[in-house]
Design a protein around this motif. Sequence first.
Motif, PDB file in Angstrom:
ATOM      1  N   LEU A  54      42.443 -11.236 -22.671  1.00  0.00           N
ATOM      2  CA  LEU A  54      43.046 -12.061 -21.627  1.00  0.00           C
ATOM      3  C   LEU A  54      44.549 -11.821 -21.729  1.00  0.00           C
ATOM      4  CD1 LEU A  54      41.137 -15.457 -22.098  1.00  0.00           C
ATOM      5  CD2 LEU A  54      40.572 -13.586 -20.537  1.00  0.00           C
ATOM      6  N   VAL A  55      45.138 -11.313 -20.670  1.00  0.00           N
ATOM      7  CA  VAL A  55      46.549 -10.952 -20.711  1.00  0.00           C
ATOM      8  C   VAL A  55      47.306 -11.743 -19.654  1.00  0.00           C
ATOM      9  CG1 VAL A  55      48.219  -9.087 -20.535  1.00  0.00           C
ATOM     10  CG2 VAL A  55      45.957  -8.639 -21.539  1.00  0.00           C
ATOM     11  N   GLU A  56      48.186 -12.637 -20.136  1.00  0.00           N
ATOM     12  CA  GLU A  56      48.988 -13.459 -19.233  1.00  0.00           C
ATOM     13  C   GLU A  56      50.265 -12.727 -18.828  1.00  0.00           C
ATOM     14  OE1 GLU A  56      47.408 -16.546 -22.351  1.00  0.00           O
ATOM     15  OE2 GLU A  56      48.249 -14.526 -22.369  1.00  0.00           O
ATOM     16  N   SER A  57      50.761 -13.066 -17.669  1.00  0.00           N
ATOM     17  CA  SER A  57      52.046 -12.561 -17.202  1.00  0.00           C
ATOM     18  C   SER A  57      52.633 -13.563 -16.223  1.00  0.00           C
ATOM     19  CB  SER A  57      51.898 -11.188 -16.540  1.00  0.00           C
ATOM     20  OG  SER A  57      51.048 -11.280 -15.414  1.00  0.00           O
ATOM     21  N   GLY A  58      53.932 -13.406 -15.952  1.00  0.00           N
ATOM     22  CA  GLY A  58      54.564 -14.240 -14.942  1.00  0.00           C
ATOM     23  C   GLY A  58      55.456 -15.337 -15.478  1.00  0.00           C
ATOM     24  N   TYR A 110      52.443 -21.033 -22.246  1.00  0.00           N
ATOM     25  CA  TYR A 110      51.242 -21.226 -21.448  1.00  0.00           C
ATOM     26  C   TYR A 110      50.187 -20.189 -21.848  1.00  0.00           C
ATOM     27  CZ  TYR A 110      53.495 -24.670 -18.495  1.00  0.00           C
ATOM     28  OH  TYR A 110      54.111 -25.811 -18.029  1.00  0.00           O
ATOM     29  N   PHE A 111      48.983 -20.693 -22.100  1.00  0.00           N
ATOM     30  CA  PHE A 111      47.888 -19.856 -22.553  1.00  0.00           C
ATOM     31  C   PHE A 111      46.744 -19.885 -21.540  1.00  0.00           C
ATOM     32  CE2 PHE A 111      49.246 -19.081 -26.903  1.00  0.00           C
ATOM     33  CZ  PHE A 111      50.096 -20.146 -27.170  1.00  0.00           C
ATOM     34  N   CYS A 112      46.157 -18.750 -21.345  1.00  0.00           N
ATOM     35  CA  CYS A 112      44.943 -18.618 -20.555  1.00  0.00           C
ATOM     36  C   CYS A 112      43.744 -18.729 -21.496  1.00  0.00           C
ATOM     37  CB  CYS A 112      44.974 -17.246 -19.871  1.00  0.00           C
ATOM     38  SG  CYS A 112      43.510 -16.804 -18.956  1.00  0.00           S
ATOM     39  N   ALA A 113      42.662 -19.347 -21.031  1.00  0.00           N
ATOM     40  CA  ALA A 113      41.469 -19.514 -21.862  1.00  0.00           C
ATOM     41  C   ALA A 113      40.210 -19.312 -21.032  1.00  0.00           C
ATOM     42  CB  ALA A 113      41.447 -20.899 -22.484  1.00  0.00           C
ATOM     43  N   ALA A 114      39.183 -18.801 -21.700  1.00  0.00           N
ATOM     44  CA  ALA A 114      37.886 -18.591 -21.048  1.00  0.00           C
ATOM     45  C   ALA A 114      36.793 -19.211 -21.902  1.00  0.00           C
ATOM     46  CB  ALA A 114      37.617 -17.101 -20.865  1.00  0.00           C
ATOM     47  N   LEU A 125      51.855 -17.798 -12.668  1.00  0.00           N
ATOM     48  CA  LEU A 125      51.287 -17.135 -13.829  1.00  0.00           C
ATOM     49  C   LEU A 125      49.997 -16.429 -13.430  1.00  0.00           C
ATOM     50  CD1 LEU A 125      51.711 -19.881 -16.585  1.00  0.00           C
ATOM     51  CD2 LEU A 125      53.365 -18.167 -15.795  1.00  0.00           C
ATOM     52  N   SER A 126      49.760 -15.294 -14.061  1.00  0.00           N
ATOM     53  CA  SER A 126      48.511 -14.564 -13.862  1.00  0.00           C
ATOM     54  C   SER A 126      47.868 -14.303 -15.212  1.00  0.00           C
ATOM     55  CB  SER A 126      48.770 -13.217 -13.170  1.00  0.00           C
ATOM     56  OG  SER A 126      49.340 -13.389 -11.903  1.00  0.00           O
ATOM     57  N   CYS A 127      46.558 -14.237 -15.220  1.00  0.00           N
ATOM     58  CA  CYS A 127      45.812 -13.904 -16.436  1.00  0.00           C
ATOM     59  C   CYS A 127      44.720 -12.923 -16.042  1.00  0.00           C
ATOM     60  CB  CYS A 127      45.213 -15.149 -17.060  1.00  0.00           C
ATOM     61  SG  CYS A 127      44.053 -14.830 -18.412  1.00  0.00           S
ATOM     62  N   ALA A 128      44.856 -11.700 -16.535  1.00  0.00           N
ATOM     63  CA  ALA A 128      43.878 -10.657 -16.238  1.00  0.00           C
ATOM     64  C   ALA A 128      42.884 -10.539 -17.390  1.00  0.00           C
ATOM     65  CB  ALA A 128      44.585  -9.335 -16.013  1.00  0.00           C
ATOM     66  N   ALA A 129      41.610 -10.596 -17.066  1.00  0.00           N
ATOM     67  CA  ALA A 129      40.561 -10.550 -18.079  1.00  0.00           C
ATOM     68  C   ALA A 129      39.859  -9.203 -18.076  1.00  0.00           C
ATOM     69  CB  ALA A 129      39.539 -11.660 -17.820  1.00  0.00           C
ATOM     70  N   SER A 130      39.477  -8.772 -19.262  1.00  0.00           N
ATOM     71  CA  SER A 130      38.671  -7.561 -19.400  1.00  0.00           C
ATOM     72  C   SER A 130      37.702  -7.753 -20.557  1.00  0.00           C
ATOM     73  CB  SER A 130      39.558  -6.329 -19.630  1.00  0.00           C
ATOM     74  OG  SER A 130      40.316  -6.483 -20.805  1.00  0.00           O
ATOM     75  N   VAL A 179      40.304 -26.969 -28.617  1.00  0.00           N
ATOM     76  CA  VAL A 179      40.941 -25.677 -28.845  1.00  0.00           C
ATOM     77  C   VAL A 179      40.110 -24.774 -29.750  1.00  0.00           C
ATOM     78  CG1 VAL A 179      42.953 -24.577 -29.854  1.00  0.00           C
ATOM     79  CG2 VAL A 179      43.235 -26.583 -28.399  1.00  0.00           C
ATOM     80  N   SER A 180      39.578 -25.314 -30.821  1.00  0.00           N
ATOM     81  CA  SER A 180      38.853 -24.490 -31.792  1.00  0.00           C
ATOM     82  C   SER A 180      37.490 -24.052 -31.269  1.00  0.00           C
ATOM     83  CB  SER A 180      38.685 -25.254 -33.100  1.00  0.00           C
ATOM     84  OG  SER A 180      37.941 -26.435 -32.878  1.00  0.00           O
ATOM     85  N   SER A 181      37.025 -24.659 -30.183  1.00  0.00           N
ATOM     86  CA  SER A 181      35.705 -24.331 -29.647  1.00  0.00           C
ATOM     87  C   SER A 181      35.751 -23.321 -28.512  1.00  0.00           C
ATOM     88  CB  SER A 181      35.010 -25.601 -29.146  1.00  0.00           C
ATOM     89  OG  SER A 181      34.810 -26.509 -30.208  1.00  0.00           O
ATOM     90  N   ILE A 182      36.925 -23.039 -28.010  1.00  0.00           N
ATOM     91  CA  ILE A 182      37.055 -22.189 -26.834  1.00  0.00           C
ATOM     92  C   ILE A 182      36.824 -20.732 -27.191  1.00  0.00           C
ATOM     93  CG2 ILE A 182      38.762 -21.319 -25.188  1.00  0.00           C
ATOM     94  CD1 ILE A 182      39.683 -24.285 -24.986  1.00  0.00           C
ATOM     95  N   ASP A 183      36.067 -20.057 -26.322  1.00  0.00           N
ATOM     96  CA  ASP A 183      35.616 -18.699 -26.627  1.00  0.00           C
ATOM     97  C   ASP A 183      36.762 -17.697 -26.749  1.00  0.00           C
ATOM     98  OD1 ASP A 183      32.629 -18.985 -24.539  1.00  0.00           O
ATOM     99  OD2 ASP A 183      32.962 -19.495 -26.647  1.00  0.00           O
ATOM    100  N   TYR A 184      37.636 -17.664 -25.763  1.00  0.00           N
ATOM    101  CA  TYR A 184      38.669 -16.619 -25.741  1.00  0.00           C
ATOM    102  C   TYR A 184      40.009 -17.187 -25.301  1.00  0.00           C
ATOM    103  CZ  TYR A 184      34.466 -13.740 -25.738  1.00  0.00           C
ATOM    104  OH  TYR A 184      33.246 -13.180 -26.049  1.00  0.00           O
ATOM    105  N   TRP A 185      41.055 -16.621 -25.894  1.00  0.00           N
ATOM    106  CA  TRP A 185      42.443 -17.014 -25.596  1.00  0.00           C
ATOM    107  C   TRP A 185      43.277 -15.790 -25.261  1.00  0.00           C
ATOM    108  CZ3 TRP A 185      43.944 -21.939 -25.090  1.00  0.00           C
ATOM    109  CH2 TRP A 185      43.209 -22.939 -25.725  1.00  0.00           C
ATOM    110  N   GLY A 186      44.244 -16.004 -24.400  1.00  0.00           N
ATOM    111  CA  GLY A 186      45.287 -15.012 -24.216  1.00  0.00           C
ATOM    112  C   GLY A 186      46.371 -15.205 -25.256  1.00  0.00           C
ATOM    113  N   GLN A 187      47.376 -14.338 -25.194  1.00  0.00           N
ATOM    114  CA  GLN A 187      48.432 -14.367 -26.211  1.00  0.00           C
ATOM    115  C   GLN A 187      49.538 -15.352 -25.875  1.00  0.00           C
ATOM    116  OE1 GLN A 187      48.329 -12.219 -23.774  1.00  0.00           O
ATOM    117  NE2 GLN A 187      50.442 -12.080 -23.027  1.00  0.00           N
TER     118      GLN A 187
END
Length: 126
Positions: free
Chosen positions: A4-8, A94-98, A20-25, A110-118
């Motif tokens: 997860l890559v944040e920008s903006g 600001y963090f993106c999360a999935a 803000l944008s968050c691109a997922a791959s 927070v500790s339960s969330i699957d994925y985080w951006g930087q």
Amino acid sequence: QVQLVESGGGLVQAGGSLRLSCAASGVTFSTYDMGWFRQAPGKQRKIVAAISPSGGNTYYGDSVKGRFTISRDNAKNTVYLQMNSLKPEDTAVYFCAADRTWWHLLSSAVSSIDYWGQGTQVTVTS
């Protein structure tokens, strides 16, 4: 590999706007609830906004209601956070999360969330 890559993020005066944008791959993006969190120095990471996989459901924290808008484009695997009428107290990383569990995002588990951006820094000056 999930990314997860944040920008903006950036520096803006009070009253200004940022998007803000968050691109997922590496994930099937359209099956995940997505959220934006923020963390100010010395404070806990907390949910700002969340959006369901289809975009049909959204959630906003009380402090950003009416000023921020979350949206997603599943064709581009990207989630956005439009921030208007910014205030100095919006300053944070600001963090993106999935996650596949809506409640994990809304309860800031927070500790339960699957994925985080930087994270991306947003600084609002008065």
